[in-house]
Design an enzyme around this catalytic site. Structure first.
Site, PDB file in Angstrom:
ATOM      1  N   ASN A 106     -50.990  60.686 -13.755  1.00 27.59           N
ATOM      2  CA  ASN A 106     -51.697  59.410 -13.575  1.00 27.59           C
ATOM      3  C   ASN A 106     -52.677  59.424 -12.397  1.00 27.59           C
ATOM      4  O   ASN A 106     -53.779  58.900 -12.493  1.00 27.59           O
ATOM      5  CB  ASN A 106     -50.692  58.259 -13.458  1.00 27.59           C
ATOM      6  CG  ASN A 106     -49.698  58.453 -12.348  1.00 27.59           C
ATOM      7  OD1 ASN A 106     -49.542  59.563 -11.815  1.00 27.59           O
ATOM      8  ND2 ASN A 106     -49.018  57.404 -11.977  1.00 27.59           N
ATOM      9  N   GLY A 110     -42.816  61.639 -10.771  1.00 34.71           N
ATOM     10  CA  GLY A 110     -42.855  61.569 -12.231  1.00 34.71           C
ATOM     11  C   GLY A 110     -41.788  60.614 -12.721  1.00 34.71           C
ATOM     12  O   GLY A 110     -41.367  59.706 -11.990  1.00 34.71           O
ATOM     13  N   SER A 111     -41.324  60.848 -13.932  1.00 36.73           N
ATOM     14  CA  SER A 111     -40.385  59.909 -14.540  1.00 36.73           C
ATOM     15  C   SER A 111     -38.972  60.080 -13.969  1.00 36.73           C
ATOM     16  O   SER A 111     -38.597  61.164 -13.501  1.00 36.73           O
ATOM     17  CB  SER A 111     -40.360  60.117 -16.052  1.00 36.73           C
ATOM     18  OG  SER A 111     -39.876  61.408 -16.341  1.00 36.73           O
ATOM     19  N   THR A 112     -38.198  59.022 -14.045  1.00 35.62           N
ATOM     20  CA  THR A 112     -36.819  59.056 -13.557  1.00 35.62           C
ATOM     21  C   THR A 112     -36.005  60.084 -14.350  1.00 35.62           C
ATOM     22  O   THR A 112     -35.193  60.825 -13.774  1.00 35.62           O
ATOM     23  CB  THR A 112     -36.197  57.654 -13.668  1.00 35.62           C
ATOM     24  OG1 THR A 112     -36.968  56.777 -12.833  1.00 35.62           O
ATOM     25  CG2 THR A 112     -34.757  57.626 -13.205  1.00 35.62           C
ATOM     26  N   GLU A 113     -36.264  60.152 -15.641  1.00 33.87           N
ATOM     27  CA  GLU A 113     -35.513  61.094 -16.482  1.00 33.87           C
ATOM     28  C   GLU A 113     -35.714  62.545 -16.018  1.00 33.87           C
ATOM     29  O   GLU A 113     -34.754  63.293 -15.826  1.00 33.87           O
ATOM     30  CB  GLU A 113     -36.014  60.920 -17.924  1.00 33.87           C
ATOM     31  CG  GLU A 113     -35.136  61.530 -18.961  1.00 33.87           C
ATOM     32  CD  GLU A 113     -35.830  61.502 -20.315  1.00 33.87           C
ATOM     33  OE1 GLU A 113     -36.784  60.717 -20.500  1.00 33.87           O
ATOM     34  OE2 GLU A 113     -35.413  62.293 -21.169  1.00 33.87           O
ATOM     35  N   GLY A 138     -36.802  63.443 -13.117  1.00 36.29           N
ATOM     36  CA  GLY A 138     -36.272  63.516 -11.749  1.00 36.29           C
ATOM     37  C   GLY A 138     -34.787  63.858 -11.756  1.00 36.29           C
ATOM     38  O   GLY A 138     -34.330  64.695 -10.972  1.00 36.29           O
ATOM     39  N   GLU A 152     -40.061  60.700  -6.113  1.00 32.98           N
ATOM     40  CA  GLU A 152     -40.846  59.471  -6.322  1.00 32.98           C
ATOM     41  C   GLU A 152     -40.874  59.236  -7.827  1.00 32.98           C
ATOM     42  O   GLU A 152     -41.602  59.913  -8.545  1.00 32.98           O
ATOM     43  CB  GLU A 152     -42.271  59.650  -5.788  1.00 32.98           C
ATOM     44  CG  GLU A 152     -42.360  59.811  -4.292  1.00 32.98           C
ATOM     45  CD  GLU A 152     -42.075  58.519  -3.529  1.00 32.98           C
ATOM     46  OE1 GLU A 152     -41.839  57.468  -4.159  1.00 32.98           O
ATOM     47  OE2 GLU A 152     -42.080  58.583  -2.294  1.00 32.98           O
ATOM     48  N   CYS A 181     -47.365  54.185 -10.693  1.00 33.82           N
ATOM     49  CA  CYS A 181     -45.923  53.987 -10.486  1.00 33.82           C
ATOM     50  C   CYS A 181     -45.664  52.642  -9.824  1.00 33.82           C
ATOM     51  O   CYS A 181     -44.828  51.865 -10.293  1.00 33.82           O
ATOM     52  CB  CYS A 181     -45.368  55.127  -9.647  1.00 33.82           C
ATOM     53  SG  CYS A 181     -46.308  55.470  -8.172  1.00 33.82           S
TER      54      CYS A 181
HETATM   55  P1  NDP Z   1     -42.816  63.430 -16.293  1.00 32.60           P
HETATM   56  O1  NDP Z   1     -41.571  63.189 -15.576  1.00 32.60           O
HETATM   57  O2  NDP Z   1     -42.775  63.615 -17.749  1.00 32.60           O
HETATM   58  O3  NDP Z   1     -43.583  64.718 -15.734  1.00 32.60           O
HETATM   59  C1  NDP Z   1     -43.809  64.914 -14.368  1.00 32.60           C
HETATM   60  C2  NDP Z   1     -43.919  66.395 -14.081  1.00 32.60           C
HETATM   61  O4  NDP Z   1     -42.656  67.037 -14.285  1.00 32.60           O
HETATM   62  C3  NDP Z   1     -44.903  67.113 -14.978  1.00 32.60           C
HETATM   63  O5  NDP Z   1     -45.576  68.064 -14.206  1.00 32.60           O
HETATM   64  C4  NDP Z   1     -44.002  67.758 -15.996  1.00 32.60           C
HETATM   65  O6  NDP Z   1     -44.577  68.864 -16.634  1.00 32.60           O
HETATM   66  C5  NDP Z   1     -42.837  68.168 -15.126  1.00 32.60           C
HETATM   67  N1  NDP Z   1     -41.597  68.428 -15.837  1.00 32.60           N
HETATM   68  C6  NDP Z   1     -41.234  68.030 -17.079  1.00 32.60           C
HETATM   69  N2  NDP Z   1     -39.973  68.451 -17.344  1.00 32.60           N
HETATM   70  C7  NDP Z   1     -39.540  69.123 -16.249  1.00 32.60           C
HETATM   71  C8  NDP Z   1     -38.324  69.776 -15.909  1.00 32.60           C
HETATM   72  N3  NDP Z   1     -37.291  69.813 -16.742  1.00 32.60           N
HETATM   73  N4  NDP Z   1     -38.220  70.347 -14.690  1.00 32.60           N
HETATM   74  C9  NDP Z   1     -39.252  70.295 -13.813  1.00 32.60           C
HETATM   75  N5  NDP Z   1     -40.430  69.696 -14.089  1.00 32.60           N
HETATM   76  C10 NDP Z   1     -40.572  69.106 -15.291  1.00 32.60           C
HETATM   77  O7  NDP Z   1     -43.743  62.214 -15.860  1.00 32.60           O
HETATM   78  P2  NDP Z   1     -45.239  61.915 -16.302  1.00 32.60           P
HETATM   79  O8  NDP Z   1     -46.160  62.900 -15.740  1.00 32.60           O
HETATM   80  O9  NDP Z   1     -45.245  61.759 -17.765  1.00 32.60           O
HETATM   81  O10 NDP Z   1     -45.541  60.526 -15.536  1.00 32.60           O
HETATM   82  C11 NDP Z   1     -45.187  59.282 -16.048  1.00 32.60           C
HETATM   83  C12 NDP Z   1     -43.925  58.746 -15.434  1.00 32.60           C
HETATM   84  O11 NDP Z   1     -43.793  59.098 -14.064  1.00 32.60           O
HETATM   85  C13 NDP Z   1     -43.832  57.254 -15.462  1.00 32.60           C
HETATM   86  O12 NDP Z   1     -42.545  56.889 -15.876  1.00 32.60           O
HETATM   87  C14 NDP Z   1     -44.052  56.803 -14.031  1.00 32.60           C
HETATM   88  O13 NDP Z   1     -43.373  55.651 -13.666  1.00 32.60           O
HETATM   89  C15 NDP Z   1     -43.583  57.940 -13.235  1.00 32.60           C
HETATM   90  N6  NDP Z   1     -44.405  58.080 -12.040  1.00 32.60           N
HETATM   91  C16 NDP Z   1     -43.856  57.763 -10.831  1.00 32.60           C
HETATM   92  C17 NDP Z   1     -44.589  57.805  -9.695  1.00 32.60           C
HETATM   93  C18 NDP Z   1     -43.994  57.481  -8.374  1.00 32.60           C
HETATM   94  O14 NDP Z   1     -44.603  57.720  -7.345  1.00 32.60           O
HETATM   95  N7  NDP Z   1     -42.816  56.932  -8.310  1.00 32.60           N
HETATM   96  C19 NDP Z   1     -46.014  58.184  -9.727  1.00 32.60           C
HETATM   97  C20 NDP Z   1     -46.463  58.555 -11.028  1.00 32.60           C
HETATM   98  C21 NDP Z   1     -45.682  58.493 -12.128  1.00 32.60           C
HETATM   99  P3  NDP Z   1     -45.331  68.718 -18.055  1.00 32.60           P
HETATM  100  O15 NDP Z   1     -45.836  67.317 -18.182  1.00 32.60           O
HETATM  101  O16 NDP Z   1     -46.419  69.675 -17.976  1.00 32.60           O
HETATM  102  O17 NDP Z   1     -44.341  69.079 -19.092  1.00 32.60           O
END
Ligand code: NDP
Length: 469
Positions: free
Chosen positions: A147, A221-224, A226, A243, A277
């Protein structure tokens, strides 16, 4: 293709074996993202590990200057970076979007460069003297989302480097070119191997999270995802900053002036077309001024053009990817099916070339509707009516996510009293999502742990070391 981005793009992409990246606004090709293998990752970590002691020994002033030089490089390439970011992520050049994001990268680098984390004298009396020092951790693994790909990368890179760590960063598979371009620019000013990018998908992120030579994971990224990283990183007892997702509530108080606040509420919710986020994702409005707030928001929203990012007039863009578009569409449908009142938008053009979802305001919606309690991460804001402030506070605090929140009022002292009752990492007054490189930012509950920014952020990428005599 814009000629201004061609040189930088040529240097970072891999048309032979790379993965094709498409512009979410037009469906046109942006470029080809290289794909790192497990061996590439291991080699990058080994180089970062080898470079770290020299970087740590280079001293505070050297690292400060290097971060300022990196900021100079970002500023020198600002327009190229913004145009690439706009095409890959979808966000417009103008408004709080691509040019703003690149500007924030330079600002975060400079502010972080100038922070100082002094040793802390804990005890100094007749019993003895204990001083807490902050040492580098080693190699920091950074994993980021799509994002705000450049800005969030800087949030991870700048404090890590400032404290004498080296960094291996894995960008989101949706926006790798933006991060690779940024890293290329930063590295024109940094010593070799203190910052390495490893483009790949989740499997590469997972390997980074397990890597025995990585001391800390900074994840946004996403909570899942994380939760999956916390499990993967725990075997080697890595330090972590998480985060994660948010579903931020905004509470308007009865004394608020709807017209004065409408634009701030709009941008709190719709910044980056809602893909933020800490955006305002559910707005609680008292019955007494409900209709005026709705009217004022409609008026502001109608003045905000949405379209292709490179077209200068636009301030809202497409969803970055189709999966996110589907989430927003599903949640707005759920709201409509429940009988909620769509004030604006809510009816996307299914045949459009890009992932555009119109700016959507939904009123008279049940507080438990999925559009309210699930993170929409897109341009759809539910406006929930309340009559009892205690009830609004209870709703605001009811979810597992607790990243940010806001209170809107003509009486700041009263707003602060209400703010103190909210569970969140940050509660803003009469603004929302206003991050600042000097002010710590982080989540509560399932929105994560650890703070970024400011001196608190430096401590997160340091190993405390007490010397007691
Ligand atoms: P994801 O959690 O899907 O992806 C984030 C990163 O993690 C990507 O680089 C992804 O790689 C990587 N990833 C995926 N699976 C794994 C794994 N098993 N182990 C390690 N790394 C992995 O989030 P999104 O990028 O889709 O972002 C959207 C979500 O993130 C929203 O729910 C939003 O709320 C949250 N978010 C939170 C923020 C905050 O500061 N709190 C800021 C921005 C977003 P790849 O995509 O290449 O598979």
């Amino acid at each position: 293709m814009s000629t201004q981005t061609t040189d930088l793009l040529d240097r970072i992409q891999d048309p032979e074996t790379g993965r094709e990246i498409l512009d979410p606004a037009t469906g046109e090709r942006v470029g080809f993202a290289p794909q790192a293998t497990a061996e590439d990752l291991d080699a990058a970590v080994a180089r970062a590990l080898a470079a770290q002691p020299g970087w740590a020994a280079s001293g505070e002033d050297t690292r400060r200057q290097a971060l300022h030089a990196a900021a100079d490089a970002v500023e020198a390439h600002a327009e190229e970076l913004a145009r690439l970011l706009s095409r890959e992520q979808g966000k417009p050049l103008n408004g709080p979007n691509a040019r703003f994001e690149v500007g924030a990268c330079a600002a975060w680098l400079r502010t972080t460069a100038d922070l100082t984390l002094e040793p802390e004298v804990i005890v100094d009396d007749e019993s003895g003297r204990a001083i807490m020092h902050y040492r580098p951790l080693g190699v920091v693994g950074a994993i980021g989302p799509w994002n705000w790909p450049m800005m969030i990368s800087i949030w991870q890179i700048a404090p890590s480097l400032r404290m004498g760590n080296t960094v291996v960063i894995k960008p989101s598979g949706y926006t790798p070119l933006s991060v690779l371009a940024l890293v290329e620019v930063l590295n024109s000013a940094l010593p070799a191997d203190v910052l390495l990018a490893v483009p790949g998908r989740g499997d590469i992120g997972d390997r980074l999270s397990r890597h025995p030579d990585v001391a800390k994971i900074m994840f946004t990224g996403s909570t899942e995802t994380g939760k999956s990283i916390v499990k993967a990183a725990s075997d080697t007892m890595k330090r972590m900053t998480m985060e994660l997702g948010g579903n931020d509530a905004g509470i308007v108080l009865e004394d608020a002036d709807p017209r004065a606040l409408a634009e701030g509420i709009f941008w709190g919710a719709f910044i980056n077309t809602g893909q933020t986020c800490a955006a305002l994702k559910r707005l609680y409005v008292p019955d007494a001024i409900y209709d005026e707030v709705c009217e004022a928001l409609i008026e502001v929203a109608k003045t905000m053009p949405m379209g292709i990012g490179l077209e200068e007039q636009n301030v809202l863009g497409p969803l970055q990817n189709r999966a996110q578009w589907e989430i927003v569409d599903r949640l707005v449908r759920a709201a409509k099916d429940s009988g909620a009142r769509v004030l604006l938008g809510g009816d996307p053009d299914q045949e459009a070339a890009g992932n555009f979802y119109p700016t959507t305001l939904v009123a008279d919606i049940d507080p438990q509707n999925p559009l309210v309690i699930e993170e929409q991460f897109g341009p759809a804001l539910p406006i929930i009516r309340y009559t009892d402030l205690d009830q609004a506070v209870e709703w605001a605090n009811a979810l597992d996510e607790a990243l940010g929140s806001s209170v809107w009022s003509a009486d700041p002292a009263r707003a602060v009293e209400v703010a103190a009752r909210l569970v969140a990492g940050t509660t803003w007054i009469n603004k929302h999502g206003a991050v600042d490189p000097r002010i710590p930012f982080g989540g509560a509950r399932e929105s994560g742990f650890g703070m970024e920014f400011g001196v608190a952020g430096l401590k997160e990428v340091a190993q405390p070391h007490v010397i007691s005599q």
